[in-house]
Design a protein around this motif. Sequence first.
Motif, mmCIF file in Angstrom:
data_model
loop_
_atom_site.group_PDB
_atom_site.id
_atom_site.type_symbol
_atom_site.label_atom_id
_atom_site.label_comp_id
_atom_site.label_asym_id
_atom_site.label_seq_id
_atom_site.Cartn_x
_atom_site.Cartn_y
_atom_site.Cartn_z
ATOM 1 N N SER A 671 0.954 -1.266 -0.055
ATOM 2 C CA SER A 671 -0.094 0.063 -0.141
ATOM 3 C C SER A 671 0.983 1.478 0.041
ATOM 4 N N TYR A 672 0.419 2.279 -0.282
ATOM 5 C CA TYR A 672 0.931 3.514 -0.409
ATOM 6 C C TYR A 672 1.361 3.986 0.972
ATOM 7 N N GLY A 762 16.385 11.641 -2.050
ATOM 8 C CA GLY A 762 15.380 12.192 -3.051
ATOM 9 C C GLY A 762 15.268 10.923 -4.110
ATOM 10 N N VAL A 763 16.180 10.599 -4.464
ATOM 11 C CA VAL A 763 16.322 9.690 -5.745
ATOM 12 C C VAL A 763 15.743 8.187 -4.957
ATOM 13 N N THR A 764 16.178 7.989 -4.057
ATOM 14 C CA THR A 764 15.787 6.714 -3.318
ATOM 15 C C THR A 764 14.241 6.530 -3.139
ATOM 16 N N LEU A 765 13.673 7.802 -2.755
ATOM 17 C CA LEU A 765 12.428 7.989 -2.285
ATOM 18 C C LEU A 765 11.602 7.729 -3.646
ATOM 19 N N TRP A 766 12.060 8.585 -4.738
ATOM 20 C CA TRP A 766 11.604 8.088 -6.228
ATOM 21 C C TRP A 766 11.533 6.851 -6.339
ATOM 22 N N GLU A 767 12.558 6.060 -6.255
ATOM 23 C CA GLU A 767 12.742 4.786 -6.465
ATOM 24 C C GLU A 767 11.558 3.965 -5.786
ATOM 25 N N THR A 768 11.166 4.319 -4.541
ATOM 26 C CA THR A 768 10.253 3.548 -3.796
ATOM 27 C C THR A 768 8.915 3.777 -4.177
ATOM 28 N N LEU A 769 8.723 4.845 -4.600
ATOM 29 C CA LEU A 769 7.260 5.296 -4.998
ATOM 30 C C LEU A 769 6.944 4.750 -6.546
ATOM 31 N N GLN A 804 7.406 12.947 -11.553
ATOM 32 C CA GLN A 804 6.517 12.650 -10.420
ATOM 33 C C GLN A 804 6.002 11.417 -10.610
ATOM 34 N N PRO A 805 6.138 10.383 -9.720
ATOM 35 C CA PRO A 805 5.563 9.202 -9.691
ATOM 36 C C PRO A 805 3.950 9.215 -9.777
ATOM 37 N N VAL A 806 3.348 8.160 -10.213
ATOM 38 C CA VAL A 806 2.128 8.106 -10.397
ATOM 39 C C VAL A 806 1.304 8.223 -8.958
ATOM 40 N N LEU A 807 2.058 7.378 -7.958
ATOM 41 C CA LEU A 807 1.531 7.217 -6.825
ATOM 42 C C LEU A 807 1.931 8.232 -5.944
ATOM 43 N N CYS A 808 2.698 9.368 -6.394
ATOM 44 C CA CYS A 808 3.187 10.264 -5.413
ATOM 45 C C CYS A 808 2.335 11.665 -5.403
ATOM 46 N N VAL A 812 4.791 15.272 -1.413
ATOM 47 C CA VAL A 812 5.764 14.363 -1.218
ATOM 48 C C VAL A 812 6.873 14.523 -2.492
ATOM 49 N N TYR A 813 6.210 14.885 -3.834
ATOM 50 C CA TYR A 813 7.213 15.215 -4.804
ATOM 51 C C TYR A 813 7.886 16.542 -4.738
ATOM 52 N N LYS A 814 7.347 17.435 -3.673
ATOM 53 C CA LYS A 814 7.825 18.677 -3.432
ATOM 54 C C LYS A 814 8.950 18.322 -2.493
#
Length: 842
Positions: A671-672, A762-769, A804-808, A812-814
């Motif tokens: 889940s998100y 920030g890149v790791t967070l992008w990977e996760t989402l 920006q990821p679809v789920l983000c 959070v993208y900010k």
Amino acid sequence: MSMLYIVSLTGCSYLSACVCRYPLGMSGGQIQDEDISASSQWSESTAARYGRLDFEEGDGAWCPERTVEPDSLKEFLQIDLRSLHFITLVGTQGRHAGGIGNEFAQMYKIKYSRDGSRWISWRNRQGEQVIEGNRNAYDIMLKDLEPPIIARFVRFMPVSDHSMNVCMRVELYGCEWLDGLVSYNAPAGEQMSLEGQPVHFNDSVYDGAVIYSMTEGLGQLTDGMCGLDDFTHSHVYNVWPGYDYVGWTNESFPNGYVEIMFEFDRTRNFTTMKVHCNNMFTRHIKAFRQVVCYFRSEADWEATPLSFSPVVDDVNPSARFITVSLANHMASAMKCHFYFADTWMMFSEITFQSDTAMYNTTLAPPKTGSGPPTRDDPTHKIDDSNTRILIGCLVAIIFILVAIIVIILWRQVWQKMLEKASRRMLDDELTASLSLQSETFAYSHNNPSSSSAPSEQESSSTYERIFPLGPDYQEPSRLIRKLPEFSHSSEEAGDMKSPYCDGVPHYAEADIVNLQGVTGGNTYAVPALTMDLLSGKDVAVEEFPRKLLTFKEKLGEGQFGEVHLCEAEGMQEFMDEDFSFDISDNQPVLVAVKMLRADANKNARNDFLKEIKIMSRLKDPNIIRLLAVCICSDPLCMITEYMENGDLNQFLSRHEPEGQLALISNAPTVSYSNLCYMATQIASGMRYLSSLNFVHRDLATRNCLVGKNYTIKIADFGMSRNLYSGDYYRIQGRAVLPIRWMSWESILLGKFTTASDVWAFGVTLWETLTFCNEQPYSQLTDEQVIENTGEFFRDQKRQVYLPQPVLCPDSVYKIMLNCWRRNTKERPSFQEIHRALLESQT
């Protein structure tokens, strides 16, 4: 826990044994069978081509026909690398053949040649030639070549103190020798009397003839080791004062200069020469006052020499590289007169940058025997009139097409020309000399007092060597060399020192201790003050019985050791009272065992023990814990936690976001809210590290482990695993960088701070989402990623951000965008990130 992505050793320069440590092709197959030969062989199944490290083909190795006798060097295994290479490490192995064979070389010598005719016996810095070999038939024994060698041909020659059968499998490690220098001739180094003691400045590893002068060889001026500011000290252990330098006094040279002649493998187009000089003027030592260089392209020397005079520095005593522009002279040999600026002149490294000259060569004479005339035969002429007419028509057609294209695209072309012109003007004004420092790949002595900015002549851009000026690799080199230099007064650059030989990057503006890891990477970048406080204490973990460890699988490996997944019995008895496992006492515990190879050098062993002391005191619920050690005997081991769900990258790749698509495919979901929970834990772990001023330098989902109930702990195994080799960018087979996770200042300036870790988060967070479905910047090549960092530096709003990821959600993208701010001071702290992620979940 080794938390960096590249080897780091004391005393390494930009091209050194620290960086050039990649297999040259025996085990990987790049070296062809026809380039491997031997003096003899037992049988066809033990021929030279089977002497490849870690291969079991044929009968499992190369074996000479006769037994090896004491003091006999008749048998050898020879490798032709096809071009000159800088060789820093060798590996050997015996014949195991699945348990059938048990032959190996206990000792061996190495001979090498640059031209195939003159063979040179390798000797170490103490003059010894025999290298310790294998102790059994299956283990690989790696040995550093100190000094490294520059060669095309290499021979392994087994040695024994008694008659015995031997077999060998071998590998060479290094990188291509792009300088093309095959020898330098110079006067022999001299001796200084300092406080009544002799200080020798001879070239102790020169492999040519040394009588009154040095001829037809290479030595300390090309060994990749730069001298320290204080010449009485050396990067190398157990050597005499002055060892790093070759030096001369003006009393021996009535003409006022020292002549050094350089011979190259072919005619080259020379752009620069860099000379590393000592400048300890309080001892009457200065860099050269002037250099006059003569060039020879064919048989004769050019009449008009090139002259260059650097700025004489009477203020800063630091050793430095002086860059001499060679103005694109074409030559296969060069003769330079270095004029004294004081009583003494001392050099430790001389390097060249050039492109191989490309022009037509004389046609070979015709072959004997009858046959039809060809265009390659200069004794025949063929009527080319029709061909000339056809070529003329084609040229006319092409000219017309070009004219049409120019007219159609005139406006766009003109606009691009203006843009390039403006950039060129900016480049010419500031003359790039970026300091992506060799300390990204190596650490050494730091001299905080030597912080003056180098002049243009003393530029020290590591990229000039890492991205060679060759036709095979152009764009990143041109980009990096043309990016405007960071001013030393800039608030972004801080207090940076000339990096080539001894600078340590100013991580978090503090002196840093880097410890080499068993997997070929580094531990955290640890502030020296913290290191002093921690390393003085006893190890806070207990010795664990090796017999209670059961091997499960190999997780990764590197040049210093391996990481294994094991089960440990009775581990609960060795735990601190503040730590417990979520399993019963009689069950084995899954652990990661980092093992140092028994043949690791002294630096690696010392760093391994220091790493244990540091790791034993890192106690945070989101950082992998050190549980126990095995250090009473070799091989040294440290035992750390391992999470049953593996790393976050693989974990997310096996899952789908909640939704209709997941229901249809019946795939496991996350889940998100659980994604945010995991990201918050990563931020919490990094908050803990940053509170200690530790810098991770390789934060990514591959380095985060997943436990039960989505528990996350930050680890360090990513680089050592072949699974993630594509995440690391190899520069000409030398450096390995996770550029898609690195901040612009880390790539271009070699600066690693908590702020650069924030960028990687920030890149790791992008990977996760994105559920790790693709690499960051997957639409860009590695070269384009590097070019994009240049756009961040220029800050002209042309840089590309991760989408920006679809789920983000926007909030959070900010957070991600704030992590990727150009100005490091504008990026949020991990404490702020952690708080923002918590707020986003409410």
